[in-house]
Motif scaffolding. Sequence first.
Motif, mmCIF file in Angstrom:
data_model
loop_
_atom_site.group_PDB
_atom_site.id
_atom_site.type_symbol
_atom_site.label_atom_id
_atom_site.label_comp_id
_atom_site.label_asym_id
_atom_site.label_seq_id
_atom_site.Cartn_x
_atom_site.Cartn_y
_atom_site.Cartn_z
ATOM 1 N N SER A 56 0.778 -1.053 -0.028
ATOM 2 C CA SER A 56 0.160 -0.062 0.011
ATOM 3 C C SER A 56 0.989 1.163 0.146
ATOM 4 C CB SER A 56 -0.626 -0.028 1.137
ATOM 5 O OG SER A 56 -0.132 0.333 2.471
ATOM 6 N N GLN A 76 -1.855 -0.696 -4.184
ATOM 7 C CA GLN A 76 -2.173 0.674 -4.502
ATOM 8 C C GLN A 76 -2.174 0.792 -6.005
ATOM 9 O OE1 GLN A 76 0.967 3.884 -4.113
ATOM 10 N NE2 GLN A 76 2.596 2.460 -3.678
ATOM 11 N N GLN A 77 -3.479 1.455 -6.172
ATOM 12 C CA GLN A 77 -3.752 1.518 -7.760
ATOM 13 C C GLN A 77 -2.913 2.661 -8.450
ATOM 14 O OE1 GLN A 77 -8.156 1.108 -6.586
ATOM 15 N NE2 GLN A 77 -7.908 0.473 -8.727
ATOM 16 N N TRP A 95 -0.325 7.206 -7.419
ATOM 17 C CA TRP A 95 -1.821 7.774 -7.175
ATOM 18 C C TRP A 95 -1.990 9.224 -6.901
ATOM 19 C CZ3 TRP A 95 -4.668 8.900 -3.122
ATOM 20 C CH2 TRP A 95 -3.917 8.316 -1.859
ATOM 21 N N ASP A 123 -5.917 -2.373 -4.637
ATOM 22 C CA ASP A 123 -6.077 -2.640 -3.127
ATOM 23 C C ASP A 123 -7.591 -2.599 -2.684
ATOM 24 O OD1 ASP A 123 -5.980 0.191 -3.733
ATOM 25 O OD2 ASP A 123 -4.557 0.644 -2.147
ATOM 26 N N THR A 152 -4.300 6.149 3.646
ATOM 27 C CA THR A 152 -3.665 7.418 2.907
ATOM 28 C C THR A 152 -5.003 7.776 2.134
ATOM 29 O OG1 THR A 152 -1.627 6.188 2.885
ATOM 30 C CG2 THR A 152 -1.836 8.288 1.796
ATOM 31 N N PHE A 175 -14.475 1.147 -11.947
ATOM 32 C CA PHE A 175 -13.745 0.201 -11.831
ATOM 33 C C PHE A 175 -14.205 -1.238 -12.181
ATOM 34 C CE2 PHE A 175 -10.843 2.888 -8.991
ATOM 35 C CZ PHE A 175 -10.554 3.594 -10.019
ATOM 36 N N ARG A 181 -8.844 15.132 -5.254
ATOM 37 C CA ARG A 181 -9.218 14.317 -6.206
ATOM 38 C C ARG A 181 -10.607 14.346 -6.738
ATOM 39 N NH1 ARG A 181 -7.340 8.116 -6.528
ATOM 40 N NH2 ARG A 181 -9.071 7.206 -7.740
HETATM 41 O O1 LIG Z 1 -5.957 5.674 -5.965
HETATM 42 C C1 LIG Z 1 -6.761 4.932 -5.117
HETATM 43 C C2 LIG Z 1 -7.979 4.249 -5.650
HETATM 44 O O2 LIG Z 1 -8.201 4.989 -6.768
HETATM 45 C C3 LIG Z 1 -6.121 4.667 -3.749
HETATM 46 O O3 LIG Z 1 -7.414 3.888 -3.028
HETATM 47 C C4 LIG Z 1 -4.884 3.986 -3.772
HETATM 48 O O4 LIG Z 1 -5.129 2.634 -4.303
HETATM 49 C C5 LIG Z 1 -4.006 3.908 -2.758
HETATM 50 O O5 LIG Z 1 -4.802 3.299 -1.625
HETATM 51 P P1 LIG Z 1 -3.996 3.426 -0.029
HETATM 52 O O6 LIG Z 1 -2.754 2.854 -0.176
HETATM 53 O O7 LIG Z 1 -4.517 4.720 0.522
HETATM 54 O O8 LIG Z 1 -4.983 2.276 0.632
#
Ligand SMILES: O=C(CO)[C@@H](O)[C@H](O)COP(=O)(O)O
Length: 463
Positions: free
Chosen positions: A9, A69-70, A89, A233, A254, A276, A334
């Motif tokens: 993450s 993390q995406q 992200w 995630d 986060t 998604f 965002r």
């Molecule tokens: O950008 C997104 C979802 O679109 C975030 O949810 C990331 O995937 C990061 O996740 P965390 O590390 O904060 O859980």
Amino acid sequence: MLVAGIDSSTQSCKVVVRDAETGALVRSGRASHPDGTEVAPSAWWSALGEAIASAGGLDDVAAVAVGGQQHGMVALDAEGRVVRDALLWNDTRSAGAARDLIAEFGAEQLAERTGLVPVASFTITKLRWLRDAEPENAARVAAVALPHDWLSWRLRGYGPADESELGPVLEELATDRSDASGTGYWSPFTGEYDRELLAAALGHDAILPRVLGPDESAGRTPAGALVGSGAGDNAGAALGLSAGPGDVVVSIGTSGTVFSVSDTPVTDPSGTVAGFADAAGRFLPLSATLNAARVVDTVASVLGVDFDELARLALGAEPGSGGLVLQPYFDGERTPDLPDATATLFGMTRVSFTRAGLARAAIEGMLCGLADGLDAHRALGVDATRVLLIGGAALNPAVREIASTIFDVPIVVPEPGEYVADGAARQAAWVALGTAPDWTVSTVAELAPRPVAVVREQYAARR
Ligand SMILES: O=C(CO)[C@@H](O)[C@H](O)COP(=O)(O)O
Ligand SMILES: Nc1ncnc2c1ncn2[C@@H]1O[C@H](COP(=O)(O)OP(=O)(O)O)[C@@H](O)[C@H]1O
């Protein structure tokens, strides 16, 4: 039989080892990631090694899968080396690139082609930024992966020739529907990449990871463990929680995310809700904020208190914090799409501006942004009968209590755990057993809704 799930993450890497049949937790480990919105993927690889070691190793697991993390841009050259540090992200430098892509293709058309209207978070905008800001790096890009794809590839023994057993076989990169759906150049409607959009962003075509189905394996580790498809995630957490109809997950890490599982794809040309895919063959409408757990971290640090004391202070103030409203855009935002915004504190009087008021206003502001996300889901027809509250800040009793004054459905708190890593462990069990595991999730609290209208009203008035 044991299986492992990993959550790489934003702030850390977590590993769980579970019994494949029962889901019982056997061992776990974690390691921290560096701070910042631009990170060398090698730091994730080291943290993964550290987290695996602290979980007692993976020698005895039959299968492993990685949630992550995406959206992060992992750009690889023909030798399998990263071209530059990954843009995460939450890196907003590609906000202008998002605007350019919308101007070129139109928000509606992009939503129809990819389920997404570009914002700085999505991979496609990061590739466009690379093309424009670092053309020599863009020209060297041979393949584009996401954090979970790249870590799964490394776990399977691929990588630069001098760092891996199997070398830089870029065609062996694999991903899953959920993470592919966060790129901005994959269609949840057709299940195919949109290579015209990829080339429009990066300036040329590139190798993209093969998109695996939820029960498919990417291959094996050099030690012989099967590697599941892995997931973004949030989709991992939905799987780890067995989220079903009526469940809306609110994750406070986060990022703050609001998501639900849907049988049909969702299109929102306003971009508030991203369309998604999930990790089980369905869809995952989601809205995300950039400012969540770290809002609480920041205010606790300014007040010089730990999380317990912050909770005590916040719960000592009245709902509405005496009119104090924190619009918590510390890292830009965002949703709403305000990448250059900063945080603002409204409603300060000599009466309202207290330590307790500030503590409560921080939590209220952070949660009001997520309640707006839930409203946007409902406007698209999502049924919400309860909120499942997860993520690091859900451990905080004030966050739970205050959530019940903001959301109008029951707040259910699952047993504290690593639900992204658990979802990945379920994927690992799925490939190891040949069938989706049926593990149970227990809950530790359920708070009845008791919304106090002024909290959301005063937040909305400052929007
Ligand atoms: O950008 C997104 C979802 O679109 C975030 O949810 C990331 O995937 C990061 O996740 P965390 O590390 O904060 O859980
Ligand atoms: N008791 C607590 N109260 C408030 N915030 C907490 C608490 N425990 C952990 N956190 C915060 O949760 C965050 C980590 O949550 P996590 O879901 O692991 O984030 P991520 O998935 O983005 O790495 C950190 O910002 C941490 O300070």
